[in-house]
Design an enzyme around this catalytic site. Structure first.
Site, PDB file in Angstrom:
ATOM      1  N   SER A   1       0.648  -5.927  -7.297  1.00  0.00           N
ATOM      2  CA  SER A   1       0.296  -5.016  -6.213  1.00  0.00           C
ATOM      3  C   SER A   1      -0.394  -5.769  -5.071  1.00  0.00           C
ATOM      4  O   SER A   1       0.156  -6.722  -4.542  1.00  0.00           O
ATOM      5  CB  SER A   1      -0.559  -3.873  -6.748  1.00  0.00           C
ATOM      6  OG  SER A   1      -0.720  -2.854  -5.783  1.00  0.00           O
ATOM      7  N   LYS A  14       3.718   5.667  -7.038  1.00  0.00           N
ATOM      8  CA  LYS A  14       3.184   5.714  -5.681  1.00  0.00           C
ATOM      9  C   LYS A  14       4.217   5.172  -4.690  1.00  0.00           C
ATOM     10  O   LYS A  14       4.916   4.206  -4.982  1.00  0.00           O
ATOM     11  CB  LYS A  14       1.896   4.895  -5.613  1.00  0.00           C
ATOM     12  CG  LYS A  14       0.767   5.459  -6.447  1.00  0.00           C
ATOM     13  CD  LYS A  14      -0.440   4.543  -6.492  1.00  0.00           C
ATOM     14  CE  LYS A  14      -0.198   3.327  -7.355  1.00  0.00           C
ATOM     15  NZ  LYS A  14      -1.414   2.529  -7.598  1.00  0.00           N
TER      16      LYS A  14
END
Length: 555
Positions: A149, A419
């Site tokens: 991420s 997400k």
């Protein structure tokens, strides 16, 4: 403490040695007797650096074999989608994953253009396959992603998304981690693997970019953005969305400029984050300093080069929204604005569709949801808790205070169950096109109606023993009756939305709250706090929160 070069471009001495990083990936053998070098799945998979013996080839071979065995035990026999981001360790880890998948005869699909793949594009692919017939024949698909991420360039990460399309639950990750550590302890005996050249020939291709970009009108009103000629500036921050933004502009005829299309695994073009590290955190004003500077180019709001500018982290599951009038929006503020807009403009969503938030997100969301007469689903930290609701359409929006969110298609069906920073960035452009207001102006209107909260997160020292006790507290352990001058109205150690343990404590009053959660990596606990009575009251809440936690830990 703010680093003295936060927000300034990285210097040569800040950059990772890529050759050394990749060499360590192959050369270091992890010691599973060392907790730091074991496989540990956090809220977003296993992460670490090869330089620390925490993310090495042995880890990835073991995790992949464990995933193969887990999916077989669950009866998952369809294709496994594999994506990777732009981190230096993602490519060698991707190669290792393919070697094991091919060695086990797993049908594997990677990007047909050999490009980078955002997390939401993999989730979208899994759901599309399973919705379009995979479930009829029992050939459900799942996925693996190589990404840490927004973590610094020295880190790598791997996460598993089951057929639900979103982050795996704790049952799955616990089983995968346990089996992976067993394989590591046994010297990888039991890992089936073929040479990469053989594996690559056995792997199929999938047009992640084309299918995701072409499907965007199902979730965003692209036509109204185009008609309103909203000027959009998109900064992928050197991440996996770099090719996606150009494709979105071309295929949907948007006035969209990719302000930086550079890809560099060292991220030499990035400003330093608040702690002096390179971190692709699109919710951080320091990390987003380049884009913020571009938006300040004009002397007045109407002279800004874009009506809205957006940023994404390395795997594009997070969003950052910059407006001419508001600068970089606080993630909590944007979540509230997005919820207010969506539930007023998505007519295909039923009246019983809920709003999901994590328990450390702003209570402004609670007030907005109550004002709309909607049901609030408050869950522990972790996007995985939104997956069931997004999948069956009972939750229209799920969001985290850390700038991660996703929402349903116009028709109320699932878009992604992970997400999606691209989706949330485009929503800001839709808000501008439909309302004529920026998302920050929309939020300002909400504060006039519901009040303006002050929100912050700080850390407090705690030993390992204290952190362990904090994670297992019960409401009866809290003896305090007031907090910062107000009566305590609720003491939570389980989330009200699903009854799951929160791994900490949340204490609420009429106008304020705090939540305390132990850090998984440092000897501290995190204190999230908010007050609708102003910054000074917030400081009082933060100070008394430590006293409440200390009293609870003493029993």
């Amino acid at each position: 403490m703010m680093h003295d070069r936060a927000g300034l471009r990285a210097l040569p001495g800040d950059l990772v040695d890529l050759d050394g990083l990749i060499a360590a990936y192959h050369d270091i053998t992890p010691d599973v007797s060392n907790p730091v070098q074991k496989v540990v799945f956090g809220t977003s998979g296993h992460r670490g650096s090869s330089l620390d013996g925490a993310f090495n080839q042995a880890h990835i071979l073991a995790v992949t074999q464990a995933v193969v065995e887990y999916r077989a035990a669950q009866g998952v026999t369809g294709p496994l989608f594999v994506g990777r981001d732009t981190h230096g360790l993602s490519e060698p880890a991707w190669r290792s994953v393919l070697e094991v998948l091919a060695g086990n005869g797993v049908t594997t699909l990677v990007d047909s253009s050999d490009g980078f793949t955002p997390t939401p594009a993999v989730s979208h692919a899994i759901l599309t396959h399973n919705r379009q017939g995979g479930s009829k024949g029992g050939f459900l698909a799942d996925g693996l992603l190589l990404t840490p991420s927004h973590n610094p360039p020295r880190d790598g990460g791997i996460k598993y998304n089951p057929p639900s399309g979103g982050p795996a639950g704790s049952d799955a990750t616990s089983a995968i981690a346990a089996r992976a550590n067993e394989l590591l302890a046994n010297g990888l005996t039991g890992v089936k693997r073929v040479p990469f050249e053989t594996a690559r020939k056995a792997v199929g291709g999938y047009d992640f970019l084309g299918r995701y970009v072409d499907d965007l009108p199902a979730v965003i009103d692209m036509a109204v953005i185009r008609a309103a000629k909203v000027r959009i500036g998109a900064d992928p921050l050197g991440g996996a969305a770099v090719a996606y933004w150009g494709a979105i502009a071309e295929r949907h005829g948007l006035d969209l400029t990719v302000v930086n299309d550079a890809v560099d695994p060292r991220w030499a073009f990035m400003p330093l984050d608040t702690d002096g590290k390179i971190r692709m955190d699109c919710s951080s004003a320091s990390a987003m300093a380049n884009l913020i500077g571009i938006m300040k180019g004009g002397a007045a709001h109407d002279l800004a080069p874009y009506d809205v500018a957006t940023g994404n982290d390395a795997d594009a599951d997070r969003h950052g929204i910059v407006t001419p009038d508001g600068g970089l929006m606080n993630p909590n503020h944007y979540l509230a604005a997005a919820i207010s807009y969506l539930f007023s403009h998505r007519l295909g969503w039923g009246a019983d569709v809920a709003v999901g938030k994590t328990l450390v997100s702003s209570s402004m969301i609670d007030r907005v949801v109550a004002g709309m007469g909607r049901r609030l689903l408050e869950v522990p930290v972790g996007f995985k808790y939104f997956v069931p609701g997004l999948l069956d359409g009972s939750v229209g929006f799920g969001g985290e205070e850390s700038a991660g969110a996703a929402f349903l298609r116009h028709d109320g069906g699932a878009w992604t169950t992970d997400k999606d920073g691209i989706q949330l960035a485009l929503l800001a452009a839709e808000i501008q096109a439909v309302t004529g207001q920026s998302a920050s102006q929309l939020y300002a209107g909400l504060t006039e109606e519901y009040g303006a909260p002050a929100y912050a997160r700080v850390d407090a020292p705690a030993s390992r023993e204290e952190k362990a006790r904090l994670a297992k507290l019960s409401p009866s352990d809290v003896s305090a009756k007031t907090l910062a001058g107000e009566a305590i109205t609720d003491i939570l150690t389980a989330a009200p939305g699903n009854g799951e343990a929160i791994g900490g404590l949340k204490v609420c009053t009429q106008n304020a709250w705090f939540a305390a959660r132990p850090s998984g990596t440092e000897d501290v606990y995190k204190v999230y706090a908010e007050s609708f009575l102003g910054p000074d009251h917030l400081k009082q809440v933060q100070a008394e929160a430590r006293e409440v936690v200390a009293g609870a830990l003493k029993g």
